[in-house]
Write a protein that holds these residues in place. Structure first.
Motif, PDB file in Angstrom:
ATOM      1  N   ALA A  45       5.633   1.152  78.530  1.00 29.18           N
ATOM      2  CA  ALA A  45       6.415   1.808  77.223  1.00 29.18           C
ATOM      3  C   ALA A  45       7.422   0.884  76.644  1.00 29.18           C
ATOM      4  CB  ALA A  45       6.719   3.077  77.415  1.00 29.18           C
ATOM      5  N   LEU A  46       8.148   0.232  77.706  1.00 36.28           N
ATOM      6  CA  LEU A  46       9.091  -0.525  77.141  1.00 36.28           C
ATOM      7  C   LEU A  46       8.640  -1.760  76.482  1.00 36.28           C
ATOM      8  CD1 LEU A  46      11.875  -0.167  80.200  1.00 36.28           C
ATOM      9  CD2 LEU A  46      11.870   0.789  77.722  1.00 36.28           C
ATOM     10  N   LEU A  47       7.473  -2.365  76.944  1.00 36.96           N
ATOM     11  CA  LEU A  47       6.958  -3.560  76.453  1.00 36.96           C
ATOM     12  C   LEU A  47       6.125  -3.417  75.154  1.00 36.96           C
ATOM     13  CD1 LEU A  47       5.507  -5.064  79.594  1.00 36.96           C
ATOM     14  CD2 LEU A  47       7.587  -5.806  78.559  1.00 36.96           C
ATOM     15  N   ALA A  48       5.615  -2.168  75.100  1.00 35.43           N
ATOM     16  CA  ALA A  48       4.565  -1.862  73.862  1.00 35.43           C
ATOM     17  C   ALA A  48       5.306  -2.383  72.595  1.00 35.43           C
ATOM     18  CB  ALA A  48       4.327  -0.450  73.803  1.00 35.43           C
ATOM     19  N   GLY A  49       6.692  -1.903  72.467  1.00 31.48           N
ATOM     20  CA  GLY A  49       7.135  -2.261  70.912  1.00 31.48           C
ATOM     21  C   GLY A  49       7.083  -3.962  70.727  1.00 31.48           C
ATOM     22  N   PRO A  50       7.797  -4.523  71.681  1.00 34.23           N
ATOM     23  CA  PRO A  50       7.784  -5.988  71.395  1.00 34.23           C
ATOM     24  C   PRO A  50       6.586  -6.779  71.271  1.00 34.23           C
ATOM     25  CG  PRO A  50       9.362  -5.450  72.914  1.00 34.23           C
ATOM     26  CD  PRO A  50       8.558  -4.230  72.676  1.00 34.23           C
ATOM     27  N   MET A  51       5.629  -6.177  72.111  1.00 29.94           N
ATOM     28  CA  MET A  51       4.192  -6.792  71.940  1.00 29.94           C
ATOM     29  C   MET A  51       3.512  -6.478  70.725  1.00 29.94           C
ATOM     30  SD  MET A  51       2.912  -5.844  75.922  1.00 29.94           S
ATOM     31  CE  MET A  51       1.154  -6.197  75.538  1.00 29.94           C
ATOM     32  N   THR A  52       3.855  -5.175  70.362  1.00 33.19           N
ATOM     33  CA  THR A  52       2.938  -4.879  68.896  1.00 33.19           C
ATOM     34  C   THR A  52       3.584  -5.724  67.652  1.00 33.19           C
ATOM     35  OG1 THR A  52       2.736  -2.654  69.741  1.00 33.19           O
ATOM     36  CG2 THR A  52       2.583  -2.844  67.295  1.00 33.19           C
ATOM     37  N   PHE A  53       4.959  -5.562  67.585  1.00 32.90           N
ATOM     38  CA  PHE A  53       5.661  -6.134  66.306  1.00 32.90           C
ATOM     39  C   PHE A  53       5.537  -7.752  66.451  1.00 32.90           C
ATOM     40  CE2 PHE A  53       9.869  -7.667  64.519  1.00 32.90           C
ATOM     41  CZ  PHE A  53       9.121  -7.688  63.066  1.00 32.90           C
ATOM     42  N   TRP A  54       6.012  -8.259  67.472  1.00 31.40           N
ATOM     43  CA  TRP A  54       6.030  -9.721  67.509  1.00 31.40           C
ATOM     44  C   TRP A  54       4.379 -10.334  67.427  1.00 31.40           C
ATOM     45  CZ3 TRP A  54       9.938 -10.509  72.144  1.00 31.40           C
ATOM     46  CH2 TRP A  54      11.087 -10.233  71.672  1.00 31.40           C
ATOM     47  N   PHE A  71      -2.620  -0.723  70.557  1.00 34.15           N
ATOM     48  CA  PHE A  71      -1.790  -0.840  69.179  1.00 34.15           C
ATOM     49  C   PHE A  71      -2.132  -1.810  68.187  1.00 34.15           C
ATOM     50  CE2 PHE A  71       0.759   1.159  72.776  1.00 34.15           C
ATOM     51  CZ  PHE A  71       1.202   2.285  71.883  1.00 34.15           C
ATOM     52  N   SER A  72      -3.400  -2.496  68.456  1.00 32.83           N
ATOM     53  CA  SER A  72      -3.775  -3.737  67.633  1.00 32.83           C
ATOM     54  C   SER A  72      -4.594  -3.222  66.190  1.00 32.83           C
ATOM     55  CB  SER A  72      -5.011  -4.425  68.314  1.00 32.83           C
ATOM     56  OG  SER A  72      -5.420  -5.389  67.530  1.00 32.83           O
ATOM     57  N   TYR A  73      -4.082  -3.761  65.035  1.00 29.60           N
ATOM     58  CA  TYR A  73      -4.571  -3.647  63.851  1.00 29.60           C
ATOM     59  C   TYR A  73      -4.875  -5.059  63.369  1.00 29.60           C
ATOM     60  CZ  TYR A  73       0.597  -3.698  62.707  1.00 29.60           C
ATOM     61  OH  TYR A  73       1.735  -4.185  62.811  1.00 29.60           O
ATOM     62  N   THR A  74      -5.206  -5.933  64.353  1.00 25.63           N
ATOM     63  CA  THR A  74      -5.623  -7.319  64.119  1.00 25.63           C
ATOM     64  C   THR A  74      -6.468  -7.744  62.847  1.00 25.63           C
ATOM     65  OG1 THR A  74      -5.305  -7.798  66.236  1.00 25.63           O
ATOM     66  CG2 THR A  74      -6.414  -9.567  64.953  1.00 25.63           C
ATOM     67  N   PRO A  75      -7.687  -6.576  62.665  1.00 28.45           N
ATOM     68  CA  PRO A  75      -8.902  -7.076  61.436  1.00 28.45           C
ATOM     69  C   PRO A  75      -8.096  -7.000  60.261  1.00 28.45           C
ATOM     70  CG  PRO A  75      -9.474  -5.617  63.251  1.00 28.45           C
ATOM     71  CD  PRO A  75      -8.258  -5.569  63.659  1.00 28.45           C
ATOM     72  N   VAL A  76      -7.175  -6.290  59.946  1.00 26.48           N
ATOM     73  CA  VAL A  76      -6.616  -5.715  58.566  1.00 26.48           C
ATOM     74  C   VAL A  76      -5.346  -6.617  58.192  1.00 26.48           C
ATOM     75  CG1 VAL A  76      -4.995  -4.118  58.933  1.00 26.48           C
ATOM     76  CG2 VAL A  76      -6.294  -3.866  56.889  1.00 26.48           C
ATOM     77  N   VAL A  77      -4.838  -7.263  59.192  1.00 26.00           N
ATOM     78  CA  VAL A  77      -3.591  -8.301  58.822  1.00 26.00           C
ATOM     79  C   VAL A  77      -3.836  -9.206  57.806  1.00 26.00           C
ATOM     80  CG1 VAL A  77      -1.951  -9.990  59.935  1.00 26.00           C
ATOM     81  CG2 VAL A  77      -2.502  -7.993  61.253  1.00 26.00           C
ATOM     82  N   LEU A 116       3.887   3.539  64.854  1.00 29.97           N
ATOM     83  CA  LEU A 116       3.136   3.562  66.175  1.00 29.97           C
ATOM     84  C   LEU A 116       3.653   3.852  67.371  1.00 29.97           C
ATOM     85  CD1 LEU A 116       0.915   0.477  65.392  1.00 29.97           C
ATOM     86  CD2 LEU A 116      -0.101   2.719  65.888  1.00 29.97           C
ATOM     87  N   ILE A 117       4.633   3.343  67.724  1.00 34.30           N
ATOM     88  CA  ILE A 117       5.412   3.538  69.118  1.00 34.30           C
ATOM     89  C   ILE A 117       5.963   4.938  69.236  1.00 34.30           C
ATOM     90  CG2 ILE A 117       7.264   2.931  70.554  1.00 34.30           C
ATOM     91  CD1 ILE A 117       5.050   0.858  70.285  1.00 34.30           C
ATOM     92  N   ALA A 118       6.371   5.612  68.238  1.00 33.28           N
ATOM     93  CA  ALA A 118       7.222   6.872  67.873  1.00 33.28           C
ATOM     94  C   ALA A 118       5.895   7.922  68.218  1.00 33.28           C
ATOM     95  CB  ALA A 118       7.884   7.088  66.853  1.00 33.28           C
ATOM     96  N   PHE A 119       4.980   7.885  67.279  1.00 34.84           N
ATOM     97  CA  PHE A 119       3.969   8.949  67.549  1.00 34.84           C
ATOM     98  C   PHE A 119       3.147   8.689  68.840  1.00 34.84           C
ATOM     99  CE2 PHE A 119       5.054   9.594  63.267  1.00 34.84           C
ATOM    100  CZ  PHE A 119       4.864  10.764  63.121  1.00 34.84           C
ATOM    101  N   VAL A 120       2.648   7.526  69.094  1.00 35.00           N
ATOM    102  CA  VAL A 120       1.721   7.167  70.173  1.00 35.00           C
ATOM    103  C   VAL A 120       2.202   7.268  71.461  1.00 35.00           C
ATOM    104  CG1 VAL A 120       0.000   5.677  71.164  1.00 35.00           C
ATOM    105  CG2 VAL A 120       0.086   5.824  68.731  1.00 35.00           C
ATOM    106  N   LEU A 121       3.308   6.855  71.695  1.00 37.00           N
ATOM    107  CA  LEU A 121       4.035   6.789  73.049  1.00 37.00           C
ATOM    108  C   LEU A 121       4.446   8.511  73.217  1.00 37.00           C
ATOM    109  CD1 LEU A 121       6.071   3.790  73.543  1.00 37.00           C
ATOM    110  CD2 LEU A 121       4.029   4.641  74.473  1.00 37.00           C
ATOM    111  N   PHE A 122       4.875   9.006  72.279  1.00 33.20           N
ATOM    112  CA  PHE A 122       5.292  10.456  72.492  1.00 33.20           C
ATOM    113  C   PHE A 122       3.986  11.424  73.057  1.00 33.20           C
ATOM    114  CE2 PHE A 122       6.608  14.774  70.377  1.00 33.20           C
ATOM    115  CZ  PHE A 122       7.006  15.398  71.366  1.00 33.20           C
TER     116      PHE A 122
END
Length: 420
Positions: free
Chosen positions: A60-69, A219-225, A255-261
């Motif tokens: 959960a702590l890693l998800a945010g940096p992984m997704t955004f960065w 948490f990937s939305y790669t195809p639309v970037v 994403l982090i707020a809704f999915v991790l909750f």
């Protein structure tokens, strides 16, 4: 008015325009969110939670940096092109040469296309099940049902960018609302997790390692970037980078707020033994919760969430597959882009329709095989490009660059290990 004063005034206008949040920005944020939140979210609590509570906390702590960065790195890579309207296929060919560029582009398309087939099958199965079990009607013709569903989805995409963004706006708000609603609904059944660290270091490290790909793809939305970045270029010109990163940041927070909750609420409502059983049964978390808690509320919402999540992800993945197909074929032929686009849409329509009718079980393996490519394109390639492309040199040696490169390497290794 002097030239300097005019330039200062113009600069202030640009800054104000970039700092102002618009409906255009909101719609793209929802599109990115919707692409990410597919049917896989229904298995995410089980896949992450079954590794133990402390593994869940770390991921959960890693998800945010992984997704955004990671997504920021891919967006910067697309923006690094010397051409103002370059898509993903143009950028990789520009920076890695014709041979490697076309190979990467082909792998990129082949990583997205199987997921489209999976969503075609999933969408048909979800609607068919809802008609039979919830509405109590006879099962419709699978050929007609699947063809109609795929036709409607593709029609939305053909209607243009504005129609697509509007569709996401209509779809994603209910999805976020229902996810939050179920998370809150489960709060009374929360129990104190086992805080004892009863795993060996090897077991704990192994569970963390194998959970990384789950987080990457959940948490990937790669195809639309690529399409997203080019839309910001058209809207904000030289301010595309700043605005893109602003939208990506808000998308990551949402994403982090809704999915991790949702994940924590589900995990805290089940015991570790129940999570392991759900994983062994290979059922979604809502199906398992509905069974063990005898909840008609969850049983009714399960198909609705699956339908909305699959629909939103289908739209985003179709956008990426369409753009990638057009880019690959345009470089191999001299056909007009409009003709290539029509050919691609027809091929994808009949392929998805055929898969939905046949309902093959091999699609799960196809998804697993597309995983390493997505991880390499989202995590590894943009970070390696930082050390190859002069316009990205300011990001060399940054913690974010090394972190994403490490996570990408671990993700690819874990996926390959799980396939052995």
């Amino acid at each position: 008015m002097s030239l300097t004063t005019t330039q200062e005034h113009s600069g202030q206008e640009v800054t104000t325009r970039l700092s102002k949040w618009t409906q255009h920005d909101t719609r793209w944020m929802l599109s990115l969110f919707g692409t990410s939140v597919g049917a896989g979210i229904l298995f995410l609590p089980i896949n992450i939670g079954s590794g133990g509570f402390w593994s869940l906390i770390v991921m959960a702590l890693l998800a945010g940096p992984m997704t955004f960065w990671a997504h920021r790195g891919l967006a910067r890579f697309v923006l690094s092109s010397s051409s103002s309207d370059a898509d993903f296929t143009d950028v990789v060919e520009e920076h890695f040469g014709t041979g490697y560029g076309r190979l990467i582009s082909l792998l990129y398309f082949l990583s997205i296309f199987p997921i489209l087939l999976i969503y075609g099958v999933g969408l048909t199965n979800t609607v068919d099940s809802f008609i039979v079990h919830q509405l109590g009607l006879e099962a419709p013709s699978r050929v007609l049902l699947s063809g109609g569903l795929v036709f409607v989805m593709i029609t939305v995409m053909l209607a243009g960018e504005k129609a697509m963004l509007k569709a996401f706006e209509v779809i994603v708000y209910p999805l976020a609302f229902i996810l939050a609603g179920i998370s809150i609904y489960l709060i009374p059944s929360w129990h104190m997790p086992n805080l004892n660290f009863n795993q060996s270091f090897v077991e704990f490290s192994s569970s963390l390692w194998l959970a990384i790909p789950v987080v990457v793809f959940a948490f990937s939305y790669t195809p639309v970037v690529s399409g997203f970045v080019n839309a910001q270029r058209r809207q904000y010109a030289d301010g595309a980078k700043q605005k893109s990163e602003s939208i990506l940041k808000r998308t990551s927070v949402m994403l982090i707020a809704f999915v991790l909750f949702f994940v924590f609420s589900c995990v805290l409502s089940l015991t570790p033994e129940q999570l392991q059983q759900a994983k062994a049964d290979n059922v979604s978390v809502l199906s398992y919760l509905a069974n063990v808690k005898d909840s008609h509320f969850i049983m009714l919402l399960g198909p609705l969430i699956a339908f909305i999540a699959i629909t939103s992800s289908f739209l985003g993945h179709f956008m990426g597959a369409r753009e990638s197909f057009n880019g690959i074929v345009a470089k191999q032929t001299k056909l007009p882009l409009k003709t290539i686009d029509k050919i691609g849409v027809v091929i994808m329509f009949f392929s998805i329709w055929f898969a939905a009718v046949m309902n093959p079980s091999i699609l799960g393996m196809m998804e697993a095989l597309s995983g390493p490519v997505i991880a390499m394109i989202l995590f590894i390639m943009p970070m390696l490009a930082v050390y190859r492309i002069e316009s990205l040199k300011m990001y060399r040696g940054k913690i974010s660059t090394w972190f994403i490169l490490l996570m990408g390497t671990l993700a690819v290794a874990a996926i390959l290990f799980s396939l052995i």
